[in-house]
Design an enzyme around this catalytic site. Structure first.
Site, short mmCIF file in Angstrom:
data_model
loop_
_atom_site.label_atom_id
_atom_site.label_comp_id
_atom_site.label_asym_id
_atom_site.label_seq_id
_atom_site.Cartn_x
_atom_site.Cartn_y
_atom_site.Cartn_z
N CYS A 124 -4.88 2.66 -3.58
CA CYS A 124 -3.63 3.15 -2.97
C CYS A 124 -2.52 2.10 -3.08
CB CYS A 124 -3.83 3.56 -1.51
SG CYS A 124 -5.12 4.77 -1.29
N GLN A 160 -4.51 -4.97 6.79
CA GLN A 160 -5.51 -5.89 6.23
C GLN A 160 -5.48 -7.26 6.89
OE1 GLN A 160 -7.87 -4.98 4.40
NE2 GLN A 160 -7.14 -3.02 3.64
N HIS A 213 0.87 -1.19 0.00
CA HIS A 213 0.00 0.00 0.00
C HIS A 213 0.90 1.24 0.00
CE1 HIS A 213 -2.71 3.00 1.89
NE2 HIS A 213 -3.70 2.26 1.44
N ASP A 259 3.08 -4.30 8.08
CA ASP A 259 1.87 -3.50 7.91
C ASP A 259 0.70 -4.47 8.05
OD1 ASP A 259 -0.41 -2.36 6.88
OD2 ASP A 259 0.52 -1.60 5.05
N LYS A 263 -10.25 -0.84 10.61
CA LYS A 263 -10.30 -2.05 9.77
C LYS A 263 -10.69 -3.27 10.61
CE LYS A 263 -7.47 -0.27 6.27
NZ LYS A 263 -8.11 0.39 5.14
N1 C6P Z 1 -6.35 0.57 2.83
C1 C6P Z 1 -8.21 0.22 1.33
O1 C6P Z 1 -9.32 0.50 0.86
P1 C6P Z 1 -5.04 3.83 7.19
O2 C6P Z 1 -5.56 4.70 6.06
O3 C6P Z 1 -3.85 4.44 7.87
O4 C6P Z 1 -6.09 3.36 8.12
O5 C6P Z 1 -4.52 2.46 6.48
C2 C6P Z 1 -3.59 2.54 5.44
C3 C6P Z 1 -3.34 1.19 4.86
C4 C6P Z 1 -2.08 0.64 5.02
N2 C6P Z 1 -1.82 -0.60 4.58
C5 C6P Z 1 -2.72 -1.34 3.94
C6 C6P Z 1 -2.37 -2.73 3.49
C7 C6P Z 1 -4.01 -0.82 3.73
O6 C6P Z 1 -4.92 -1.57 3.11
C8 C6P Z 1 -4.32 0.49 4.19
C9 C6P Z 1 -5.66 1.11 3.92
C10 C6P Z 1 -7.68 1.02 2.50
O7 C6P Z 1 -7.56 -0.72 0.90
C11 C6P Z 1 -7.77 2.49 2.22
S1 C6P Z 1 -6.69 3.01 0.92
#
Ligand code: C6P
Length: 414
Positions: free
Chosen positions: A372, A211, A131, A208, A234
């Protein structure tokens, strides 16, 4: 993480759906079919009620006041930290730093650990399916330090193999930063094995977990990682709150990355003495209600039959994959042997955004676009996909609605 597809569990999905009030909403007059869980999960009533109760009975600033409400808020905030520690099986609450989410947690490590440690020529190794939150913070710190970002490729199925990581590891690699689960493809990465490989090569490991946390029990001790980042929203919690787990000796040695209230013990115009962990990394008034709501969400996960829920969710993903690949002109993107939560697809002749709009008119919420994760989509020659993503409350009926909606979109747009 990969429960066998044929597992039938006693998990009662109808019962769990009752916990999520939003699932009773109508969208365009149709019952909501929520398949955008990778973007954010819905919230159980217990989280909504915890937030409501907090603002009605407890609201005050923390770690500051001597009055009763401040003490209550502080206790609830620190109890949420303990719940987060338990959820990740971290050894100590000193190792749990509350952040705004995964993005801020990774930026913290980049701007504190990496910026103060890396030298020109050092390397940070990431996977190709990361991401942007696990790419751009490292690009920024590479620009600041002269370090180099190195990428381990995924194969045509979207799998990141240990051999691909090993091939890119050198004595210059100081950090391996890798996603636990890809948000664009759903591939589950072998993070425990990657961690061992990286450690053997003398590198630290950041995972990370954005997910992963809602799709598998996470144990940072068993994984052996140095840092683990996740977002509360999440995993059934509020937005704007998440956490970074960091190994104590690393956090102790790292400089603060933001200055302000609560992260200091004393301040004079000559300098400041920093606070103990984890407060050294929590400058300013935090998202107090959010942290308490996150605690409620994680308690929820640890209270339900999570193993049964995950087996159910995996069975629904497997059912969806079978139904979707049977649709003519539809191609599923990402065929890793171990997948979790995500079904990305493109339809011949149709733009993903148009597919998303038409599905919405039928009450089906999915995400479309680059998710993203632009580099991995270009690896597959794409600028976007449509993505259905699943949670424990989704059902085969949701999948049937998705399939019917996709077929209707094909008819309308062809
Ligand atoms: N992915 C998706 O629709 P935040 O925005 O900080 O809560 O998470 C960022 C992030 C980081 N790593 C991974 C693997 C992610 O999937 C995400 C967030 C969302 O897939 C929003 S782009």
């Amino acid at each position: 993480m990969n429960a066998p597809a044929q597992v039938k569990s006693a998990f009662d999905v109808a019962r769990v759906r009752e916990d999520f009030p939003i699932l009773r909403e109508l969208v365009h007059g149709k019952p909501l079919v929520y398949l955008d869980n990778a973007a954010t999960t819905q919230k159980p009533a217990v989280v909504i009620e915890t937030l409501d109760r907090y603002y009605r009975t407890t609201n005050a600033n923390i770690h500051r006041g001597v009055h009763t409400l401040s003490a209550r808020a502080t206790d609830a905030f620190e109890a949420a930290r303990e719940t987060t520690r338990r959820f990740l099986n971290a050894p100590s609450t000193a190792e749990i730093v509350f952040t705004r989410g995964t993005t801020e947690a990774i930026n913290l490590v980049a701007q504190s650990w990496a910026r103060s440690t890396l030298k020109a020529g050092d390397e940070i190794l990431i996977g190709e399916a990361e991401h942007h939150s696990n790419i751009v913070p490292w690009q920024i710190v590479c620009g600041q330090t002269g370090a180099k970002l190195v990428v381990a490729p995924v194969d045509e199925k979207g799998e990141l193999h240990l051999e691909a990581v090993a091939a890119k590891l050198t004595e210059r690699t100081k950090l391996v930063a890798v996603g636990h689960v890809s948000n664009a493809l759903g591939s589950v990465n072998p993070v425990a094995a990657i961690t061992k490989l990286a450690h053997d090569a003398g590198a630290l490991v950041l995972i990370d977990g954005a997910q992963a946390v809602a799709h598998a029990p996470v144990d940072v001790v068993a994984l052996g990682c140095d840092f683990y980042a996740f977002s509360g929203h999440k995993v059934f919690g509020p937005t704007g709150i998440g956490a970074l787990y960091g190994r104590r000796e690393l956090l102790e040695a790292m400089p603060p990355w933001q200055g302000g209230g609560d992260m200091i013990r004393t301040v004079s115009f000559e300098g400041a003495e920093y606070n103990d962990l984890p407060y050294k990394f929590e400058a300013g008034t935090p998202h107090i209600a959010g942290a308490i709501g996150l605690g409620a969400a994680l308690e929820y996960v640890m209270t339900i039959d999570f193993a049964g829920a995950l087996a159910h969710e995996h069975e629904v993903l497997h059912y969806a994959t079978g139904k979707m690949i049977a649709i003519e002109g539809l191609r599923v993107i990402g065929a890793a042997r171990e997948k979790s939560g995500v079904l990305s697809f493109v339809i011949e002749g149709l733009h993903p955004h148009d597919v998303g709009m038409l599905l919405d008119h039928q009450g089906v919420a999915i995400r479309t676009g680059h998710h993203c994760a632009m580099p991995v989509l270009s690896r597959f020659g794409l600028s976007g996909t449509a993505r259905a993503s699943f949670s424990i409350y989704n059902t085969r009926e949701d999948v049937d609605c998705l399939v019917a909606a996709v077929r209707k979109a094909q008819q309308l747009l062809s």
